[in-house]
Scaffold this active site. Structure first.
Site, PDB file in Angstrom:
ATOM      1  CD  GLU A   1      -2.798  -1.143   2.452  1.00  0.00           C
ATOM      2  OE1 GLU A   1      -2.753  -0.178   3.253  1.00  0.00           O
ATOM      3  OE2 GLU A   1      -3.636  -2.056   2.513  1.00  0.00           O
TER       4      GLU A   1
ATOM      5  CB  ALA B   1       1.496  -0.706   4.598  1.00  0.00           C
TER       6      ALA B   1
ATOM      7  NE  ARG C   1      10.391 -12.284   0.402  1.00  0.00           N
ATOM      8  CZ  ARG C   1      10.045 -12.000   1.650  1.00  0.00           C
ATOM      9  NH1 ARG C   1      10.398 -12.790   2.639  1.00  0.00           N
ATOM     10  NH2 ARG C   1       9.318 -10.918   1.899  1.00  0.00           N
TER      11      ARG C   1
ATOM     12  CB  THR D   1      11.486 -18.674   6.503  1.00  0.00           C
ATOM     13  OG1 THR D   1      10.155 -19.173   6.526  1.00  0.00           O
ATOM     14  CG2 THR D   1      11.462 -17.163   6.623  1.00  0.00           C
TER      15      THR D   1
ATOM     16  CG  PHE E   1      30.001  -2.715 -22.180  1.00  0.00           C
ATOM     17  CD1 PHE E   1      30.001  -3.913 -21.481  1.00  0.00           C
ATOM     18  CD2 PHE E   1      29.520  -2.728 -23.484  1.00  0.00           C
ATOM     19  CE1 PHE E   1      29.542  -5.094 -22.057  1.00  0.00           C
ATOM     20  CE2 PHE E   1      29.060  -3.903 -24.081  1.00  0.00           C
ATOM     21  CZ  PHE E   1      29.074  -5.085 -23.360  1.00  0.00           C
TER      22      PHE E   1
ATOM     23  N   GLY F   1      32.528   3.993 -21.356  1.00  0.00           N
ATOM     24  CA  GLY F   1      31.564   4.997 -21.846  1.00  0.00           C
ATOM     25  C   GLY F   1      30.414   4.354 -22.610  1.00  0.00           C
TER      26      GLY F   1
ATOM     27  CD  GLU G   1       8.233 -12.046  -5.294  1.00  0.00           C
ATOM     28  OE1 GLU G   1       8.560 -12.990  -4.559  1.00  0.00           O
ATOM     29  OE2 GLU G   1       7.872 -12.172  -6.471  1.00  0.00           O
ATOM     30  N   GLY G   2      10.169  -7.890  -1.146  1.00  0.00           N
ATOM     31  CA  GLY G   2      10.960  -7.697   0.060  1.00  0.00           C
ATOM     32  C   GLY G   2      12.338  -7.165  -0.274  1.00  0.00           C
TER      33      GLY G   2
END
Ligand code: CAA
Length: 395
Positions: A137, A140, A253, A325, A350, A352, A375-376
């Protein structure tokens, strides 16, 4: 760089089965033939790759974890690793568009009732429709439990109000699993999960967000105003929402992490090719230790990231659940940070030219940044890891 895949006599093996090799080859060819040729235009135009999603669906590269009884391939988390790395090697924006149903449908696959699985998963197999995961959100993101969206029971319905943002594919999704507070005083135990059809009255897509990288993927914000969903759309019991969200993220994850491996591998391969052909001080830059040490580190870190992803996926497939986890967060943290470092170093190799949009590593560096956020964030992964180390759980 070749991947270790031979068997051993120790009982631990990295050998892929013939089916797994064929699956990876299918994804590799799809990425090379369907994704790479159009990645640039999708990035420039920020264009949702509907036609590539449809092709991926047609060849069986979507919805890998939908169980066979609902028409899906029912593949393991490990098999998903093989597909994900290749698709994201092609383009992580397009890859995310193809794989995000894994996160969107994750709560239904892992916690849905038989009726919910039949109702919501089977159609994903029949046609290339999208679903999304409505957790974040405006106020959040990392702190999930502080969300403000509410779901109030009214007879046989719930009425949802609030807003969601940074939601992958939401702008093109048929349905979204929306997490909302059913008890605003109960913290993480006051959250529940609901399947919300995106054409329900009161759902409004407010914005397709303009992003730095992974621009081919739709990332949208939407509002919920007095949106009614029937009780049968609630996944699990009231109050289960937080744990459903966390367990889904544990499962997805490693898949996101292996996408970061695909991006890092692409940057590494471009660097090797460029270092061989670019000449300075009368020799290819690959002969300069300042360059070849960078490339040696890239190779090492890509391999290490992949191994962590494979281990986390293996643990999930072994049914270790909450035990996985820690390893999911190890994989996500390490692979995301590696992709950022490897792509940044690729731009350096690479010189420039690396900073110019004409060359591929500039896009890879922008794309890589998102792995440290969605995803965190990498900080949230460290927080999860530290909690797992220092705060023993009862379960
Ligand atoms: N599985 C099951 N249960 C879990 C769990 C897990 N992985 N992690 C925690 N829990 C349980 C805990 O055991 C605890 O239960 P009890 O109260 O019964 O002991 C409860 O959930 C609360 O846990 P915490 O106290 O650890 O919760 P917290 O409020 O401190 O937050 C957090 C933990 C890890 C920081 C969590 O908020 C989090 O993961 N935040 C990041 C969110 C995230 O990844 N957002 C990304 C959104 S999705 C996205 O990006 C995709 C897109 O579409 C763009």
């Amino acid at each position: 760089m070749t991947t270790i895949e031979h068997g051993t006599s120790t009982g631990v093996s990295f050998a892929l089965t013939d089916e797994q090799k064929a699956l990876r080859e299918l994804a590799r060819e799809f990425a090379a033939n369907e994704i790479r040729p159009v990645e640039h235009e999708h990035d420039v135009d920020m264009r949702h790759p509907a036609e590539i999603v449809a092709k991926a669906h047609a060849v069986g590269l979507m919805n890998l974890h939908v169980p066979e009884e609902y028409g899906g391939p029912g593949l393991s988390c490990f098999d998903g690793m093989l597909v994900g790395e290749e698709l994201y090697w092609g383009c992580s924006g397009i890859g995310t568009s193809i794989t995000a149903n894994g996160l969107g449908a994750g709560p239904v696959v892992l916690f849905g009732s038989d009726e919910q699985k039949a109702r919501w998963l089977a159609p994903l197999i029949e046609s290339p429709i999208l679903c999304s995961f409505g957790l974040s959100e405006p106020g959040a993101g990392s702190d999930v439990a502080s969300m403000k969206t509410t779901a109030v029971r009214d007879g046989d319905d719930y009425v949802l109000n609030g807003s969601k943002t940074f939601i992958t594919n939401a702008g093109y999704a048929d349905w979204t699993v929306v997490f909302a507070k059913t008890d605003s005083k109960a913290g993480s135990k006051g959250m529940s999960a609901f399947i919300v059809p995106m054409d329900a009255t009161g759902v409004t897509i407010e914005q397709h967000l303009d992003k730095m990288g992974q621009r081919a993927t739709d990332t949208s914000a939407f509002a919920l105003q007095d949106v009614r969903v029937p009780v049968e759309n609630r996944i699990g019991e009231e109050g289960d929402g937080f744990k459903i969200a966390m367990a889904t993220l544990d499962f997805t994850r490693p898949g996101t992490a292996v996408g970061a491996v695909g991006v890092a591998r692409a940057a590494y391969e471009h660097s090797v090719a460029y270092a061989r052909e670019r000449v300075t001080f009368d020799m290819p830059i690959a002969m300069h230790q300042g360059v070849n040490f960078m490339i040696a580190d890239m190779a090492t870190e890509v391999e290490a990231s992949r191994l962590l992803c494979w281990q986390a996926a293996w643990m999930l497939d072994e049914g270790l659940g909450r035990g996985a986890t820690l390893y999911s967060s190890f994989a996500k943290r390490f692979a995301a940070d590696t992709a950022m470092k490897v792509t940044t170093d690729a731009v350096q190799v690479f010189g420039g030219y690396g900073y110019m949009k004409e060359y591929p590593v500039e896009k890879l560096m922008r794309d890589a940044k998102l792995f440290q956020i969605y995803e965190g964030t990498s900080q949230i992964q460290r927080l999860v890891i530290a909690k797992e180390i220092f705060l023993p759980r009862a379960d």
